[in-house]
Scaffold this active site. Structure first.
Site, PDB file in Angstrom:
ATOM      1  CG  PHE A 145      23.984 -51.499   3.059  1.00 39.09           C
ATOM      2  CD1 PHE A 145      23.534 -51.625   4.516  1.00 39.09           C
ATOM      3  CD2 PHE A 145      25.277 -51.406   3.057  1.00 39.09           C
ATOM      4  CE1 PHE A 145      24.529 -51.655   5.480  1.00 39.09           C
ATOM      5  CE2 PHE A 145      26.154 -51.296   3.862  1.00 39.09           C
ATOM      6  CZ  PHE A 145      25.383 -51.415   5.257  1.00 39.09           C
ATOM      7  CG  ASP A 230      26.601 -45.912  -2.338  1.00 39.28           C
ATOM      8  OD1 ASP A 230      27.808 -46.284  -2.410  1.00 39.28           O
ATOM      9  OD2 ASP A 230      25.901 -45.901  -1.103  1.00 39.28           O
ATOM     10  CE  LYS A 259      31.765 -51.413   1.242  1.00 35.79           C
ATOM     11  NZ  LYS A 259      32.227 -51.715   3.018  1.00 35.79           N
TER      12      LYS A 259
END
Length: 404
Positions: A145, A230, A259
């Site tokens: 994801f 990531d 984030k």
């Protein structure tokens, strides 16, 4: 326009009426928050065990981050990248130093940072490695994801994220997650990068076997392929270290961050790499009007100051061990498996009992917020300011749900 105050049922109905249904939120309407706790429009408090998918690593309204935002709001918020503002160099230098890299490229959302990494890797492949134009390949892992842009869903293996959004962007090769030899076998002369999550969060906090990233690093170095980590969810203290890939002592060629970098206040993302990689970009080839804006840089610099103390990494490691012990005590009592790394846990509920969604709904009724994924799995990722007592409360509520 006058703001209308709704109680929970009316607020939920109004939101349903006016928004596209791309999310299926729990029936909670948050009005205020502080630290690891939130309060809904009816005054009920909940322990936040999701932390905005790690965007709130430092808790809701951390005083240092709020102060940095307030101070910057009184001075300057945006110039665009047509000019340089006085917060830009400080943020970029601090982030580059944290990553041990020469350069950073600030963006806004995590998906933008992933897209940036893809573009940089392809350009590096053509200009540095000598891959024929239009032939660059990037290896990714199944169950990944990385976001939901058209290009990113092109290499998703989740039908829910991918179906009906084609035609898909070519140039990606999918291999099993955690299988370093399958990855090595997939490399060709046209391979420019390996893009992988150190821990697959959306997949259910899936942690590869020890030695996986050590081998991946060796293969990438041998084959002149960029290793892109990531760390959008796994990074910045979540797993007990600054970056999750540090657990194997591995340094990637490029970090993808987001984030928590915005402190839960503004969207901030970035890629970090050395000059021989990120330096392939020239003016006009990539950018963002809001990327690296003054408000984002001021908040991001305050985030980096917090990380620089090591306090949050230590808290995550120590409290994560406490959470893991509590969760593992429920195996055989409604749980079938627990995966934990720092303050990040994937919890597999016996599917004969309930789905993950049902578990999260019942936890919410008991004042604990969590998120389900893939059937009967729930994810726990509390803010790093959470206390042992908070964690004990969460485990106790989960135990009650499993026993009900």
């Amino acid at each position: 326009m006058t703001t209308v105050e709704f109680r929970t049922p009316d607020a939920l109905a109004e939101a349903e009426r006016w928004t596209a249904h791309n999310y299926h939120p729990l029936p909670v309407v948050v009005a205020e928050a502080e630290g690891a706790w939130v309060t809904d429009v009816d005054g009920r408090r909940y322990l936040d065990m999701l932390a905005g998918y790690s965007a709130l690593n430092f808790g809701h309204r951390h005083p240092d981050l709020v102060a940095a935002a307030h101070a910057q709001l009184d001075r300057l918020t945006l110039t665009s990248r047509a000019f340089v503002h006085d917060q830009f160099a400080t943020f970029c230098r601090s982030l580059a130093e944290l990553c041990g890299k020469d350069l950073v490229l600030p963006m806004n959302t995590g998906a933008e940072a992933v897209e940036t990494a893809i573009k940089v890797a392809r350009k590096w492949g053509y200009q540095v490695k000598g891959v024929p134009d239009g032939q660059a390949e990037i290896i990714v892992a199944d169950g990944n994801f990385h976001g939901r842009t058209t290009t990113i869903v092109s290499f998703s293996t989740d039908p829910e994220a991918r179906a009906d959004f084609g035609p898909y962007t070519p140039g990606f090769v999918v291999v099993p997650y955690g299988d370093a030899e399958a990855l090595a076998a997939a490399i060709t002369p046209n391979t420019v990068a390996v893009l992988v999550e150190p821990i697959q969060g959306e997949g259910g906090v899936l942690i590869p076997a020890a030695g996986y990233f050590t081998r991946v690093r060796e293969v990438c170095t041998e084959q002149n392929v960029l290793l892109i980590a990531d760390e959008i969810q796994s990074g910045l203290g979540r797993t007990g270290k600054t970056f999750a890939i540090e657990h194997e002592g591995v340094v990637p060629d490029m970090y993808v961050l987001g984030k928590a970098l915005g402190g839960g206040i503004v969207p901030v993302s970035a890629v970090a790499a050395n000059r021989d990689v990120l330096g392939v970009l020239k003016p006009g080839e990539h950018g963002s009007t809001f990327g690296g804006n003054a408000l984002a840089c001021a908040v991001g610099s305050a985030v980096l100051d917090l990380l620089g103390t090591g306090e949050f990494q230590d808290r995550s490691a120590r409290l994560g061990a406490h959470l893991q012990a509590g969760l593992e005590g429920l195996i055989g009592k409604g749980l079938v498996a627990v995966r934990c790394r720092g303050l990040w846990a994937g919890v597999d509920i016996d599917p004969a009992l309930m789905t993950g969604r049902q578990a999260c709904e019942r936890l919410a009724e008991r004042g604990v917020l969590a998120k389900d994924t893939h059937g009967s799995t729930i994810r726990l990722a509390p803010p790093l300011v959470v206390t042992e007592a908070d964690l004990d409360h969460a485990v106790a509520q989960l135990a009650a749900v499993l026993a009900s």
